[in-house]
Enzyme design. Sequence first.
Site, mmCIF file in Angstrom:
data_model
loop_
_atom_site.group_PDB
_atom_site.id
_atom_site.type_symbol
_atom_site.label_atom_id
_atom_site.label_comp_id
_atom_site.label_asym_id
_atom_site.label_seq_id
_atom_site.Cartn_x
_atom_site.Cartn_y
_atom_site.Cartn_z
ATOM 1 N N GLU A 10 -36.677 49.567 18.752
ATOM 2 C CA GLU A 10 -35.803 49.349 19.900
ATOM 3 C C GLU A 10 -34.654 50.351 19.922
ATOM 4 O OE1 GLU A 10 -34.538 45.333 19.384
ATOM 5 O OE2 GLU A 10 -36.370 44.512 20.225
ATOM 6 N N GLU A 11 -34.764 51.419 19.191
ATOM 7 C CA GLU A 11 -33.680 52.381 19.078
ATOM 8 C C GLU A 11 -34.032 53.677 19.782
ATOM 9 O OE1 GLU A 11 -32.893 52.859 14.923
ATOM 10 O OE2 GLU A 11 -32.325 50.774 14.675
#
Length: 90
Positions: A10-11
Site C-alpha cells: 500500500e506504499e
Amino acid sequence: MFSSAGYGGEEFVVILSECDIEQATELAETIRKSVENHTFQNGNPTISFTISAGVTSQIPSPDFKVEQLIELADSALYRAKRDGRKTVYR
C-alpha cells in the site's frame, strides 16, 4: 521535477529531485489533505481514504546509497502510522 512509483503493498514513493526537506514536507502535507478531503466514487458506494507520509532528504556523498534514503523515509512513515496516522513525519 518528480517521479513516483508503487513500492510495497500500500506504499508509493515520490522522488522530488529539486526540493529541499521543507518543500517536500509541505507537498506531502498538501497531498495528504487532498486525499483526506476527496470522496472517491466506486460505483454506488463512495470511499474515503487517509494517508500517512514519511519524508526525508539526503545530500548525496560518495558513500550514499539509495537504500539508506528509503530506510529513512520508511522509518518516518512508520512513526507517523504509530503515532496516530493521518500525518506527515520526517
